[in-house]
Write an enzyme that holds these catalytic residues in place. Structure first.
Site, PDB file in Angstrom:
ATOM      1  N   HIS A  82       0.850  -1.188   0.000  1.00 17.68           N
ATOM      2  CA  HIS A  82       0.000   0.000   0.000  1.00 17.68           C
ATOM      3  C   HIS A  82       0.881   1.231   0.000  1.00 17.68           C
ATOM      4  O   HIS A  82       1.900   1.287   0.679  1.00 17.68           O
ATOM      5  CB  HIS A  82      -0.895   0.021   1.250  1.00 17.68           C
ATOM      6  CG  HIS A  82      -1.813   1.205   1.265  1.00 17.68           C
ATOM      7  ND1 HIS A  82      -3.010   1.217   0.594  1.00 17.68           N
ATOM      8  CD2 HIS A  82      -1.692   2.425   1.828  1.00 17.68           C
ATOM      9  CE1 HIS A  82      -3.588   2.396   0.755  1.00 17.68           C
ATOM     10  NE2 HIS A  82      -2.802   3.153   1.502  1.00 17.68           N
ATOM     11  N   ASP A 161     -15.051   2.513   7.637  1.00 19.07           N
ATOM     12  CA  ASP A 161     -13.976   3.428   7.225  1.00 19.07           C
ATOM     13  C   ASP A 161     -14.469   4.349   6.113  1.00 19.07           C
ATOM     14  O   ASP A 161     -14.189   5.549   6.116  1.00 19.07           O
ATOM     15  CB  ASP A 161     -12.750   2.637   6.750  1.00 19.07           C
ATOM     16  CG  ASP A 161     -11.735   3.567   6.109  1.00 19.07           C
ATOM     17  OD1 ASP A 161     -11.247   4.482   6.808  1.00 19.07           O
ATOM     18  OD2 ASP A 161     -11.456   3.431   4.899  1.00 19.07           O
ATOM     19  N   ARG A 168     -14.573  12.708   7.726  1.00 18.13           N
ATOM     20  CA  ARG A 168     -13.293  13.360   8.051  1.00 18.13           C
ATOM     21  C   ARG A 168     -12.928  14.384   6.987  1.00 18.13           C
ATOM     22  O   ARG A 168     -12.415  15.459   7.277  1.00 18.13           O
ATOM     23  CB  ARG A 168     -12.179  12.312   8.143  1.00 18.13           C
ATOM     24  CG  ARG A 168     -12.248  11.459   9.398  1.00 18.13           C
ATOM     25  CD  ARG A 168     -11.364  10.221   9.281  1.00 18.13           C
ATOM     26  NE  ARG A 168      -9.978  10.540   9.002  1.00 18.13           N
ATOM     27  CZ  ARG A 168      -9.133   9.740   8.353  1.00 18.13           C
ATOM     28  NH1 ARG A 168      -9.528   8.557   7.909  1.00 18.13           N
ATOM     29  NH2 ARG A 168      -7.895  10.105   8.146  1.00 18.13           N
ATOM     30  N   SER A 183      -7.366   3.550   9.174  1.00 20.17           N
ATOM     31  CA  SER A 183      -8.090   3.518   7.900  1.00 20.17           C
ATOM     32  C   SER A 183      -7.336   2.659   6.874  1.00 20.17           C
ATOM     33  O   SER A 183      -7.905   1.754   6.247  1.00 20.17           O
ATOM     34  CB  SER A 183      -8.249   4.965   7.409  1.00 20.17           C
ATOM     35  OG  SER A 183      -8.631   5.021   6.076  1.00 20.17           O
ATOM     36  N   LYS A 187      -8.238  -1.592   5.587  1.00 20.50           N
ATOM     37  CA  LYS A 187      -8.544  -1.990   4.208  1.00 20.50           C
ATOM     38  C   LYS A 187      -7.640  -3.141   3.754  1.00 20.50           C
ATOM     39  O   LYS A 187      -8.073  -4.036   3.049  1.00 20.50           O
ATOM     40  CB  LYS A 187      -8.408  -0.785   3.279  1.00 20.50           C
ATOM     41  CG  LYS A 187      -9.600   0.170   3.446  1.00 20.50           C
ATOM     42  CD  LYS A 187      -9.535   1.349   2.510  1.00 20.50           C
ATOM     43  CE  LYS A 187      -8.629   2.410   3.023  1.00 20.50           C
ATOM     44  NZ  LYS A 187      -9.179   3.741   3.148  1.00 20.50           N
TER      45      LYS A 187
END
Ligand code: URA
Length: 442
Positions: A82, A161, A168, A183, A187
């Site tokens: 990621h 999320d 947010r 968050s 995922k």
């Protein structure tokens, strides 16, 4: 339990229990906790923070709010990667075939999302015929047979999320390390990864503008991984200028192929090799980082990496002609040069602005219903520290829009030329390994 008591508890800087966090997250998804109370809670977290146990519990509550992907049908350790987000970041396109080439399975589920360019899925769809709508069985079978597959995310992963992130975004609480870390990690965990390599970006084009913040985010995510039994490594990489030379969709595919052919830009090639080396290390194919890195370099040099990319395109139904003839990828009608107004050295580039300009040219989405123009994008001709002469092209804007003055104006004011060659940015990566923690500088 009453939400107002939990908001007050956090406001006073006290730690919340697992049950209290679960009450908040599940209540928000169900709708029994309204946006205004959740906003107040998020702002309390923004100012008072969370300890590592609270952050892990928040991550778990996000994961449990929706489905998780079952990858148990895939043999071997499933390693995911990621990136915390940057401009010109096409690393996934490079590491999927590289990691698969040494036999470590890559089962990539990607969303589309908003951004300067499309996500990995959108970029690959710039290749004619490339199909990312694989059904679950084809996805699993392809990973077992070819060690790689990519599919768009259809399952209802981490809805808590999704809902919280949207809130947010409009309440000024995106840039909170506990909230970002939970968050991102939720995922990855919901997508079925056994192990995770995180690329935390730092600099003008990243969420984290300072190295200290980036380190804290990296360490927090590694701690979540450890608490939830997922081997996790984070590296921190430079995002003070776009990565490589291309920002867009078709042109990022072109550049990724250049890296796989051994002709890539130094920054991009180093980041891709570093991430891929950690992925294959976590995947159990190598005993140490250096031997993994060297092997992956050989795979590029020998031509196996680009062959594996060709196989990737083929099994996903794409036109493999683009490998030898990259001009078959979409090209835009107009190419607008942004020229240097004086001679000197590129001293600064506002990477985030260049990303916004790419989006305005059509490379990304402003709203989720926008259609991406695969041919649109920006070429960064001159990188940080490069010598330029007055009149040289510094950037080239690729667009199908006859009028692109807004993007042009942004790019023109987003770089600085100085008289002296600037000091090289220490092209770094700080590396954190969950067990044991190691810090290294490359
Ligand atoms: N990316 C995410 O997925 N979540 C955040 O909170 C920030 C960046």
């Amino acid at each position: 339990m009453r939400m107002v008591d939990l908001i007050n508890k956090k406001k006073e800087g006290k730690a919340l229990s697992k049950d209290e966090i679960e009450f908040i997250v599940s209540g928000y998804v169900k709708g029994s906790i309204p946006d205004y109370q959740m906003s107040a809670f998020l702002m309390a977290v923004y100012f008072k923070g969370m300890d590592r146990e609270e952050i892990s519990n928040l991550t778990l509550s996000y994961v449990n709010s929706g489905n998780t992907v079952d990858l148990s049908g895939i043999k071997g350790i499933k390693v995911d990667k990621h990136s915390s987000g940057g401009v010109g970041d096409k690393i996934s396109l490079i590491v999927i075939p590289l990691v698969a080439a040494v036999g470590v399975p890559v089962a990539k589920m990607s969303g589309r999302g908003l951004g300067h360019t499309g996500g990995t899925i959108d970029k690959l769809e710039a290749i004619e015929g490339f199909n990312t709508n694989l059904d679950y069985d084809t996805f699993i079978n392809n990973v077992n047979k070819y060690k790689m597959a990519i599919a768009g995310q259809t399952a209802n992963l981490t809805p808590a999320d999704k809902k919280t992130y949207a809130l947010r975004d409009v309440t000024g609480s995106v840039d909170s390390i506990p909230l970002i870390a939970s968050s991102i990690m939720s995922k990855k965990i919901a997508a079925g990864a056994d192990a995770i390599v995180l690329d935390v970006k730092v600099g003008s084009g990243a969420f984290m503008k300072s190295l200290d913040m980036a380190k804290e985010l990296a360490e927090t995510m590694v701690a979540i991984g450890k608490a939830l039994n997922k081997k996790t490594i984070a590296i921190i990489t430079n995002m003070n200028e776009p990565l490589g030379h291309e920002i867009g969709n078709a042109n990022e595919v072109r550049e990724a192929m250049e890296v796989l052919k051994g002709n890539g830009a130094k920054d991009e090639t180093t980041v891709a090799l570093t991430i891929a080396a950690y992925m294959v290390l976590l995947g159990g194919a190598f005993k140490n980082f250096d031997s993994a890195y060297e092997k992956l370099k050989d795979i590029i040099k020998s031509g196996k990496a680009i062959e594996k990319f060709k196989e990737f395109v083929k099994i996903q139904g794409g036109n493999t002609e683009i490998i030898d003839k990259p001009d078959k990828l979409p090209n835009s009608k107009y190419h607008v040069e942004i020229k240097a107004k004086e001679s000197g050295y590129i001293e600064a580039i506002k990477a985030d602005n260049i990303g916004v300009a790419a989006m305005l040219l059509g490379a990304g989405r402003r709203t989720k219903d926008d259609k991406i123009d695969f041919a649109a994008g920006i070429t960064v001709v001159k990188k940080y520290g490069d010598r330029v002469n007055k009149g040289d092209a510094v950037f080239i804007l690729h667009t199908n829009m006859r009028n692109c003055t807004e993007a042009q104006n942004i790019v023109e004011t987003s770089f600085k030329i100085g008289k002296e060659k600037p000091e090289a940015i220490k092209y770094l990566s700080l590396i954190h390994i969950s067990e044991p923690t190691r810090l290294a500088l490359i």
